[in-house]
Scaffold this motif. Structure first.
Motif, PDB file in Angstrom:
ATOM      1  N   ILE A 105     -11.557  -2.031  -6.726  1.00  9.30           N
ATOM      2  CA  ILE A 105     -10.872  -0.834  -6.260  1.00  9.30           C
ATOM      3  C   ILE A 105     -11.062  -0.687  -4.755  1.00  9.30           C
ATOM      4  N   ALA A 106      -9.985  -0.341  -4.063  1.00 11.44           N
ATOM      5  CA  ALA A 106     -10.033  -0.025  -2.635  1.00 11.44           C
ATOM      6  C   ALA A 106      -9.233   1.256  -2.427  1.00 11.44           C
ATOM      7  N   GLU A 107      -9.846   2.244  -1.810  1.00  9.69           N
ATOM      8  CA  GLU A 107      -9.218   3.554  -1.601  1.00  9.69           C
ATOM      9  C   GLU A 107      -8.617   4.121  -2.895  1.00  9.69           C
ATOM     10  N   ASN A 108      -9.392   4.031  -3.969  1.00  6.04           N
ATOM     11  CA  ASN A 108      -9.040   4.578  -5.286  1.00  6.04           C
ATOM     12  C   ASN A 108      -7.825   3.923  -5.933  1.00  6.04           C
ATOM     13  N   LYS A 109      -7.484   2.708  -5.498  1.00  5.10           N
ATOM     14  CA  LYS A 109      -6.393   1.955  -6.125  1.00  5.10           C
ATOM     15  C   LYS A 109      -6.901   0.567  -6.502  1.00  5.10           C
ATOM     16  N   LYS A 110      -6.354   0.040  -7.596  1.00  3.09           N
ATOM     17  CA  LYS A 110      -6.742  -1.300  -8.040  1.00  3.09           C
ATOM     18  C   LYS A 110      -6.117  -2.325  -7.098  1.00  3.09           C
ATOM     19  N   ILE A 111      -6.973  -3.118  -6.437  1.00  2.00           N
ATOM     20  CA  ILE A 111      -6.497  -4.175  -5.558  1.00  2.00           C
ATOM     21  C   ILE A 111      -6.680  -5.542  -6.223  1.00  2.00           C
ATOM     22  N   CYS A 112      -7.491  -5.572  -7.272  1.00  2.00           N
ATOM     23  CA  CYS A 112      -7.724  -6.828  -7.997  1.00  2.00           C
ATOM     24  C   CYS A 112      -8.005  -6.504  -9.456  1.00  2.00           C
ATOM     25  N   GLY A 113      -7.222  -7.097 -10.340  1.00  2.00           N
ATOM     26  CA  GLY A 113      -7.451  -6.930 -11.767  1.00  2.00           C
ATOM     27  C   GLY A 113      -8.063  -8.196 -12.335  1.00  2.00           C
ATOM     28  N   ASN A 114      -8.965  -8.055 -13.273  1.00  2.00           N
ATOM     29  CA  ASN A 114      -9.635  -9.192 -13.890  1.00  2.00           C
ATOM     30  C   ASN A 114      -9.524  -9.098 -15.400  1.00  2.00           C
ATOM     31  N   ALA A 115      -9.526 -10.237 -16.024  1.00  2.00           N
ATOM     32  CA  ALA A 115      -9.480 -10.281 -17.486  1.00  2.00           C
ATOM     33  C   ALA A 115     -10.292 -11.481 -17.963  1.00  2.00           C
ATOM     34  N   SER A 163      -6.100 -11.229 -10.593  1.00  2.00           N
ATOM     35  CA  SER A 163      -4.907 -11.185  -9.756  1.00  2.00           C
ATOM     36  C   SER A 163      -5.194 -10.340  -8.529  1.00  2.00           C
ATOM     37  N   ILE A 164      -4.872 -10.893  -7.376  1.00  2.00           N
ATOM     38  CA  ILE A 164      -4.981 -10.180  -6.118  1.00  2.00           C
ATOM     39  C   ILE A 164      -3.627 -10.333  -5.444  1.00  2.00           C
ATOM     40  N   PHE A 165      -2.978  -9.218  -5.164  1.00  2.00           N
ATOM     41  CA  PHE A 165      -1.651  -9.278  -4.558  1.00  2.00           C
ATOM     42  C   PHE A 165      -1.745  -9.213  -3.045  1.00  2.00           C
ATOM     43  N   TYR A 166      -1.066 -10.131  -2.397  1.00  2.00           N
ATOM     44  CA  TYR A 166      -0.942 -10.111  -0.935  1.00  2.00           C
ATOM     45  C   TYR A 166       0.009  -8.988  -0.539  1.00  2.00           C
ATOM     46  N   GLU A 176       1.192   4.494  -7.487  1.00  2.00           N
ATOM     47  CA  GLU A 176       0.070   5.431  -7.507  1.00  2.00           C
ATOM     48  C   GLU A 176      -1.265   4.735  -7.738  1.00  2.00           C
ATOM     49  N   LYS A 177      -1.258   3.670  -8.559  1.00  2.00           N
ATOM     50  CA  LYS A 177      -2.522   3.086  -9.005  1.00  2.00           C
ATOM     51  C   LYS A 177      -2.853   1.718  -8.427  1.00  2.00           C
ATOM     52  N   ALA A 178      -1.876   1.007  -7.863  1.00  2.00           N
ATOM     53  CA  ALA A 178      -2.106  -0.368  -7.417  1.00  2.00           C
ATOM     54  C   ALA A 178      -2.020  -0.488  -5.901  1.00  2.00           C
ATOM     55  N   ALA A 179      -2.743  -1.449  -5.374  1.00  2.00           N
ATOM     56  CA  ALA A 179      -2.733  -1.724  -3.941  1.00  2.00           C
ATOM     57  C   ALA A 179      -2.626  -3.230  -3.732  1.00  2.00           C
ATOM     58  N   CYS A 180      -2.255  -3.589  -2.525  1.00  2.00           N
ATOM     59  CA  CYS A 180      -2.218  -5.001  -2.150  1.00  2.00           C
ATOM     60  C   CYS A 180      -2.914  -5.157  -0.801  1.00  2.00           C
ATOM     61  N   ILE A 181      -3.205  -6.369  -0.441  1.00  2.00           N
ATOM     62  CA  ILE A 181      -3.912  -6.638   0.808  1.00  2.00           C
ATOM     63  C   ILE A 181      -3.143  -6.090   2.003  1.00  2.00           C
ATOM     64  N   ARG A 182      -1.820  -6.222   1.993  1.00  2.00           N
ATOM     65  CA  ARG A 182      -1.017  -5.757   3.132  1.00  2.00           C
ATOM     66  C   ARG A 182      -1.061  -4.235   3.302  1.00  2.00           C
ATOM     67  N   ASP A 183      -1.504  -3.496   2.290  1.00  2.00           N
ATOM     68  CA  ASP A 183      -1.664  -2.050   2.422  1.00  2.00           C
ATOM     69  C   ASP A 183      -2.785  -1.692   3.391  1.00  2.00           C
ATOM     70  N   PHE A 211     -10.793 -15.622   1.951  1.00  2.00           N
ATOM     71  CA  PHE A 211     -11.173 -15.927   0.567  1.00  2.00           C
ATOM     72  C   PHE A 211     -11.849 -17.290   0.467  1.00  2.00           C
ATOM     73  N   LYS A 212     -11.373 -18.247   1.218  1.00  2.00           N
ATOM     74  CA  LYS A 212     -11.999 -19.571   1.215  1.00  2.00           C
ATOM     75  C   LYS A 212     -13.428 -19.483   1.728  1.00  2.00           C
ATOM     76  N   LYS A 213     -13.615 -18.791   2.862  1.00  2.00           N
ATOM     77  CA  LYS A 213     -14.954 -18.652   3.437  1.00  2.00           C
ATOM     78  C   LYS A 213     -15.894 -17.948   2.460  1.00  2.00           C
TER      79      LYS A 213
END
Length: 146
Positions: free
Chosen positions: A18-28, A41-44, A64-71, A84-86
């Motif tokens: 979670i970043a700023e109260n939004k899901k930026i990465c979902g895991n399963a 999943s991490i969205f650019y 309302e609930k999802a975020a991406c890196i570009r946000d 991410f590589k580093k």
């Protein structure tokens, strides 16, 4: 990796990030006969209209609930890749090699004859509960190329 980009992100109790109260990465995770499959999943960038069509979730709820890196900044894909590589390779011994033509040919053969088939993606046309499958015909021309 998020912190390397200056994004304040934390795990929540459901194994999402979670970043700023939004899901930026979902895991399963699933376990079948012993082996564990873990993915995330991490969205650019994020297109709520496309996600609404794929996941059948209202686009307003996605906004309302999802975020991406570009946000969180105008990061180039190369900057995100390098962060991410580093982060992933920190304190690990590793090496990299470019793929040769034979390896690229094998990748394209596997895509065509296995990974893009309905049998592979739809478990003989019977998707498992909770699974998400993308119709390849919507993405014509996709090839793994150099």
């Amino acid at each position: 990796a998020f912190s390397l980009l200056g994004i304040n992100a934390k795990f929540d109790l459901k194994n999402s990030i979670i970043a700023e109260n939004k899901k930026i990465c979902g895991n399963a995770q699933t376990r079948i006969l012993g082996p564990i499959l873990q993915h995330g999943s991490i969205f650019y960038s994020l297109n709520p209209e496309i996600m609404e069509n794929i996941f059948k979730i209202n686009k307003e709820e996605i906004k309302e609930k999802a975020a991406c890196i570009r946000d969180f900044g105008n990061f180039s894909q190369e900057e995100v890749y390098n962060a991410f590589k580093k982060s992933f390779l920190k304190n690990k011994d590793f090496f990299t090699n470019d793929l040769n033509n034979d390896e690229w040919n094998k990748i394209n053969e596997l895509l065509k004859n296995k990974y893009k088939t309905a049998k592979w993606n739809f478990n003989f046309n019977k998707p498992m509960k909770g699974s998400c499958h993308v119709q390849w015909e919507n993405f014509s021309g996709i090839e793994a190329t150099q």
